[in-house]
Design an enzyme around this catalytic site. Sequence first.
Site, PDB file in Angstrom:
ATOM      1  N   MET A  27       0.836  -1.204   0.000  1.00  0.00           N
ATOM      2  CA  MET A  27       0.000   0.000   0.000  1.00  0.00           C
ATOM      3  C   MET A  27       0.876   1.262   0.000  1.00  0.00           C
ATOM      4  O   MET A  27       0.401   2.356   0.347  1.00  0.00           O
ATOM      5  CB  MET A  27      -0.939   0.006   1.198  1.00  0.00           C
ATOM      6  CG  MET A  27      -1.917  -1.175   1.180  1.00  0.00           C
ATOM      7  SD  MET A  27      -3.444  -0.873   2.065  1.00  0.00           S
ATOM      8  CE  MET A  27      -2.829  -0.586   3.702  1.00  0.00           C
ATOM      9  N   GLY A  28       2.154   1.109  -0.350  1.00  0.00           N
ATOM     10  CA  GLY A  28       3.027   2.286  -0.433  1.00  0.00           C
ATOM     11  C   GLY A  28       3.506   2.755   0.925  1.00  0.00           C
ATOM     12  O   GLY A  28       3.430   2.016   1.908  1.00  0.00           O
ATOM     13  N   HIS A  31       8.930   1.172   3.426  1.00  0.00           N
ATOM     14  CA  HIS A  31       9.965   1.230   4.454  1.00  0.00           C
ATOM     15  C   HIS A  31      10.815  -0.031   4.363  1.00  0.00           C
ATOM     16  O   HIS A  31      10.651  -0.834   3.429  1.00  0.00           O
ATOM     17  CB  HIS A  31       9.324   1.381   5.845  1.00  0.00           C
ATOM     18  CG  HIS A  31       8.248   0.376   6.129  1.00  0.00           C
ATOM     19  ND1 HIS A  31       8.483  -0.980   6.177  1.00  0.00           N
ATOM     20  CD2 HIS A  31       6.916   0.532   6.358  1.00  0.00           C
ATOM     21  CE1 HIS A  31       7.370  -1.618   6.453  1.00  0.00           C
ATOM     22  NE2 HIS A  31       6.391  -0.726   6.553  1.00  0.00           N
ATOM     23  N   GLU A  32      11.692  -0.199   5.337  1.00  0.00           N
ATOM     24  CA  GLU A  32      12.660  -1.297   5.323  1.00  0.00           C
ATOM     25  C   GLU A  32      11.972  -2.679   5.315  1.00  0.00           C
ATOM     26  O   GLU A  32      12.526  -3.640   4.789  1.00  0.00           O
ATOM     27  CB  GLU A  32      13.590  -1.139   6.532  1.00  0.00           C
ATOM     28  CG  GLU A  32      14.777  -2.062   6.564  1.00  0.00           C
ATOM     29  CD  GLU A  32      15.531  -2.153   5.236  1.00  0.00           C
ATOM     30  OE1 GLU A  32      16.063  -3.238   4.960  1.00  0.00           O
ATOM     31  OE2 GLU A  32      15.575  -1.165   4.464  1.00  0.00           O
ATOM     32  N   GLY A  33      10.753  -2.764   5.892  1.00  0.00           N
ATOM     33  CA  GLY A  33      10.002  -4.035   5.845  1.00  0.00           C
ATOM     34  C   GLY A  33       9.655  -4.399   4.415  1.00  0.00           C
ATOM     35  O   GLY A  33       9.896  -5.526   3.959  1.00  0.00           O
ATOM     36  N   HIS A  34       9.117  -3.428   3.682  1.00  0.00           N
ATOM     37  CA  HIS A  34       8.825  -3.664   2.268  1.00  0.00           C
ATOM     38  C   HIS A  34      10.123  -3.951   1.504  1.00  0.00           C
ATOM     39  O   HIS A  34      10.158  -4.801   0.615  1.00  0.00           O
ATOM     40  CB  HIS A  34       8.168  -2.437   1.635  1.00  0.00           C
ATOM     41  CG  HIS A  34       6.874  -2.014   2.280  1.00  0.00           C
ATOM     42  ND1 HIS A  34       6.772  -0.880   3.042  1.00  0.00           N
ATOM     43  CD2 HIS A  34       5.644  -2.567   2.260  1.00  0.00           C
ATOM     44  CE1 HIS A  34       5.520  -0.746   3.456  1.00  0.00           C
ATOM     45  NE2 HIS A  34       4.812  -1.763   3.018  1.00  0.00           N
ATOM     46  N   ASP A 147       1.969  -9.163   9.167  1.00  0.00           N
ATOM     47  CA  ASP A 147       0.508  -9.301   9.125  1.00  0.00           C
ATOM     48  C   ASP A 147       0.197 -10.798   9.150  1.00  0.00           C
ATOM     49  O   ASP A 147      -0.052 -11.416   8.114  1.00  0.00           O
ATOM     50  CB  ASP A 147      -0.029  -8.608   7.875  1.00  0.00           C
ATOM     51  CG  ASP A 147       0.269  -7.116   7.909  1.00  0.00           C
ATOM     52  OD1 ASP A 147      -0.449  -6.384   8.600  1.00  0.00           O
ATOM     53  OD2 ASP A 147       1.264  -6.689   7.291  1.00  0.00           O
ATOM     54  N   GLN A 150      -3.062 -12.230   7.822  1.00  0.00           N
ATOM     55  CA  GLN A 150      -3.126 -12.030   6.371  1.00  0.00           C
ATOM     56  C   GLN A 150      -2.363 -13.122   5.625  1.00  0.00           C
ATOM     57  O   GLN A 150      -2.841 -13.630   4.615  1.00  0.00           O
ATOM     58  CB  GLN A 150      -2.558 -10.649   6.032  1.00  0.00           C
ATOM     59  CG  GLN A 150      -2.470 -10.348   4.561  1.00  0.00           C
ATOM     60  CD  GLN A 150      -2.143  -8.888   4.310  1.00  0.00           C
ATOM     61  OE1 GLN A 150      -3.016  -8.033   4.386  1.00  0.00           O
ATOM     62  NE2 GLN A 150      -0.897  -8.584   4.012  1.00  0.00           N
ATOM     63  N   ARG A 184       2.316   2.880   9.643  1.00  0.00           N
ATOM     64  CA  ARG A 184       1.531   3.649  10.614  1.00  0.00           C
ATOM     65  C   ARG A 184       2.370   4.139  11.800  1.00  0.00           C
ATOM     66  O   ARG A 184       1.863   4.935  12.599  1.00  0.00           O
ATOM     67  CB  ARG A 184       0.348   2.827  11.117  1.00  0.00           C
ATOM     68  CG  ARG A 184      -0.744   2.613  10.068  1.00  0.00           C
ATOM     69  CD  ARG A 184      -1.979   1.994  10.663  1.00  0.00           C
ATOM     70  NE  ARG A 184      -3.115   1.985   9.759  1.00  0.00           N
ATOM     71  CZ  ARG A 184      -3.501   0.941   9.012  1.00  0.00           C
ATOM     72  NH1 ARG A 184      -2.817  -0.183   9.064  1.00  0.00           N
ATOM     73  NH2 ARG A 184      -4.564   1.015   8.238  1.00  0.00           N
TER      74      ARG A 184
END
Length: 278
Positions: A27-28, A31-34, A147, A150, A184
């Site tokens: 979802m844009g 950050h480092e996780g993505h 998640d 998910q 978030r």
Amino acid sequence: MRILETNQDMARACRECPRPLGLVPTMGALHEGHGMLVRRARKENKTVAVSIFVNPAQFGPQEDLHKYPRDLEGDLRLLRREEADLVFVPTVAEMYPPGFDTWVDAGALAGLLEGAIRPGHFRGVATVVTKLLNLTRPDQAYFGQKDGQQVTLVSHLARDLYLGTDIIVVPTVREPDGLAISSRNVFLNSAQRRAAPVVYRALNRAQGLWQKGERDAELLRREVRAVLECEPLIDSIDYVSVAAAESLEELKTVKGRVLVSVAVRLGATRLIDNIILE
Ligand code: AMP
């Protein structure tokens, strides 16, 4: 790196690209996780596609859709650095044109935990993931353990609907103090940010007890809750769950692969996190 805005262009680019193709749905506000998901996809595929789409269908009417952080410039910088090949940035009208009315019901899993607190959330997730996988037909799609529910749900979805994509789960990336990185986190004020690592400490309490041989699931829930309740900046605890990782069924006795997950609120910000015991 190619940026594609329409379904047609994205589908064609994915059809014509060198295989294997790995897709990282996001979802844009990357950050480092993505970044970790993209790096993993880069290692395992000839072509890496990333989608950036803040999916309105997975936000409830009282949720933060309009406040959700957006930073396309920053996202594209990160994706260039990580050497993504295709970036899909559809508009809402492109994904949900007038007349769109076919939804994916993810069954019982969708009503538990996050789904119980956020009605309709997983219907939106299951629908958008199905659309993205059908459009791009990747060999692999990458999701974060961050998640936890998910990844269980998407794995079931891919299996149940023969989507033809392997679902790859990437471990949660954390800040040095243990806080799971999330788009978030920018909403936390400095006192809340200092308090937030209590979530991971609470999960570690369960892990520590489990490592010492504790198998009473209710005791683990109580202990996790007790750690969270010691932090005055946590306004409420939505749930503390000790469940079978595969079915998300709450356990009496810890056995097999187990997901320990929590959701808490610090002011208006909701944090979720989990660990796996196995
Ligand atoms: P989002 O943009 O929040 O929808 O996240 C896109 C993907 O990145 C999802 O599969 C998330 O689980 C994953 N993700 C988000 N934060 C992290 C993190 N800290 N570590 C690993 N994966 C993450």
